[in-house]
Design an enzyme around this catalytic site. Structure first.
Site, short mmCIF file in Angstrom:
data_model
loop_
_atom_site.label_atom_id
_atom_site.label_comp_id
_atom_site.label_asym_id
_atom_site.label_seq_id
_atom_site.Cartn_x
_atom_site.Cartn_y
_atom_site.Cartn_z
N HIS A 4 18.35 -9.38 31.42
CA HIS A 4 19.51 -10.08 30.85
C HIS A 4 20.83 -9.38 31.19
O HIS A 4 21.90 -9.95 30.97
CB HIS A 4 19.37 -10.20 29.33
CG HIS A 4 18.43 -11.27 28.88
ND1 HIS A 4 17.06 -11.19 29.04
CD2 HIS A 4 18.66 -12.47 28.28
CE1 HIS A 4 16.49 -12.27 28.53
NE2 HIS A 4 17.44 -13.06 28.07
N GLU A 53 1.57 2.74 10.88
CA GLU A 53 0.10 2.65 10.98
C GLU A 53 -0.46 3.68 11.97
O GLU A 53 -1.48 3.44 12.62
CB GLU A 53 -0.32 1.24 11.44
CG GLU A 53 0.16 0.13 10.53
CD GLU A 53 -0.69 -0.04 9.30
OE1 GLU A 53 -1.77 0.56 9.21
OE2 GLU A 53 -0.27 -0.77 8.41
N PHE A 63 0.86 -1.19 0.00
CA PHE A 63 0.00 0.00 0.00
C PHE A 63 0.89 1.24 0.00
O PHE A 63 1.68 1.45 0.92
CB PHE A 63 -0.89 -0.02 1.25
CG PHE A 63 -1.93 1.08 1.29
CD1 PHE A 63 -2.94 1.12 0.35
CD2 PHE A 63 -1.90 2.04 2.28
CE1 PHE A 63 -3.91 2.12 0.39
CE2 PHE A 63 -2.87 3.04 2.33
CZ PHE A 63 -3.88 3.08 1.39
#
Length: 378
Positions: free
Chosen positions: A337, A362, A122
């Protein structure tokens, strides 16, 4: 609202999770390191029929609902963020507009290909037109039985590889601007040229392209929907796309949480595994709670869409919350971590980079807050 998945939805979730974890996850690190398009993953999704998951069977699709589609995006993204974005962009932006706005002839011509082997995209964003999508500069001038397109698109996911790209442009008829409209441009059409693929922070296996339209002549019937209705079409397309990007963020955040749980049971400090430390437990609790809340927002928006009800605000909320919840989860995963979380050898570093796009694409978080506030305030 019933949050129990149907048997079909569970089967779809189970199938794609098994494939994604067995096949996509082991390749994800190499795909990121090499900035390589994961063609084998895309081919597998076509083979399974997932590339047409929410498209009706009459047009070559699977005929699944939006909840099933969101589950698929989540599972794919949890295994490989790049593949998740390619998938979401193809289905939500490349294929769904044909079903939503196309003529019967357009549906019959394009959808079977898009469901079985032809990638779609798109073309909305331009160099000076991102969040301000109404300010489209690309023009489509009507000359006889053809439209002549001129303009530039950028940040187009799947752009250089797509067989069809739905491009927004201002429809000019007899010198009069009739507003933004949508047009179907096919790969190989004279005057339609892909530009460079952008080097990105994350999602490096996804191709994000510039597209150039220089006197690109397309047939009159390649107008998608009605002249001047492009903005309305675009907003509808983005509403659905926001559900998929929310699901993508959820997948990345869930992967970060899963890795953190495993690592916290393995890593020892001060004579104990770090899973026994309250500081770690609280991080895990916050991550799990935020992601579960995001899942419920996604299910709500997807269910409303499936029921044919208005879901603009719910989709905006789901995408805003899920992307920021995943950001938090990925950040905390690196903290859990420690130094290893900052290493490119650990997947949590990749999740953090990959998720960053979900707060931009978006509809940025800022635009989504505007959309939500406008709906709430009236």
């Amino acid at each position: 609202m019933n949050f129990e998945l149907s048997e079909e939805q569970r089967q779809i979730q189970s199938t794609i999770r098994e494939v994604a974890q067995a096949e996509f996850a082991p390749r994800a690190h190499a795909i990121d390191e090499e900035s390589r398009f994961p063609q084998e993953n895309v081919d597998r999704l076509f083979e399974l029929g997932f590339m047409g998951l929410p498209i009706p069977e009459a047009y070559g699709g699977f005929g699944g609902d939006t909840v099933s589609y969101a589950l698929a995006v989540e599972e794919i993204s949890a295994a490989c963020g790049s593949t998740g974005l390619i998938y979401a962009a193809h289905v939500s932006l490349g294929a769904s507009p044909f079903y939503l706005f196309g003529t019967e002839a357009q549906k019959q011509k394009y959808l079977p290909k898009l469901c079985t082997g032809s990638l779609g995209a798109f073309g909305l964003t331009e160099p000076h037109t991102g969040s301000d999508a109404a300010n489209t500069k690309t023009v489509a001038e009507k000359r006889g039985d053809r439209w002549i397109l001129n303009g530039q698109k950028m940040w187009i996911t799947n752009g250089a590889l797509a067989e069809t790209v739905i491009c927004t442009a201002r429809a000019i008829i007899d010198g009069v601007d009739h507003g933004v409209s949508c047009f179907i441009v096919e790969k190989g059409m004279p005057g339609f040229t892909p530009g460079k693929n952008e080097p990105k922070m994350g999602l490096k296996g996804s191709v994000t392209s510039q597209l150039f339209l220089e006197d690109c002549a397309i047939p009159e019937e390649n107008l998608l929907g009605q002249v001047g209705k492009g903005m309305r079409q675009m907003l509808t397309i983005l509403d659905g796309g926001r559900i998929s990007i929310a699901a993508m963020a959820l997948g990345l955040g869930r992967a970060a949480l899963d890795q953190s749980v495993v690592y916290s049971h393995q890593r020892e400090a001060f004579g104990h595994t770090i899973a026994g430390f309250q500081a770690i437990q609280w991080k895990v609790a916050d991550m799990a709670t935020l992601l579960e809340a995001a899942r419920l927002l996604i299910f709500q928006a997807a269910t409303l869409k499936d029921q044919g009800k208005r879901f603009t605000n719910e989709a905006a909320m789901a995408k805003l919350f899920a992307s920021e919840a995943a950001e938090k989860a990925c950040f905390e995963a690196i903290q859990i971590h420690g130094g290893m979380g900052y290493s490119r050898e650990m997947p949590v570093e990749r999740y953090y980079r990959d998720n960053r796009l979900t707060e931009i694409g978006e509809g940025t978080s800022e635009i989504l807050r505007y959309v939500i506030a406008r709906n709430v305030l009236g």
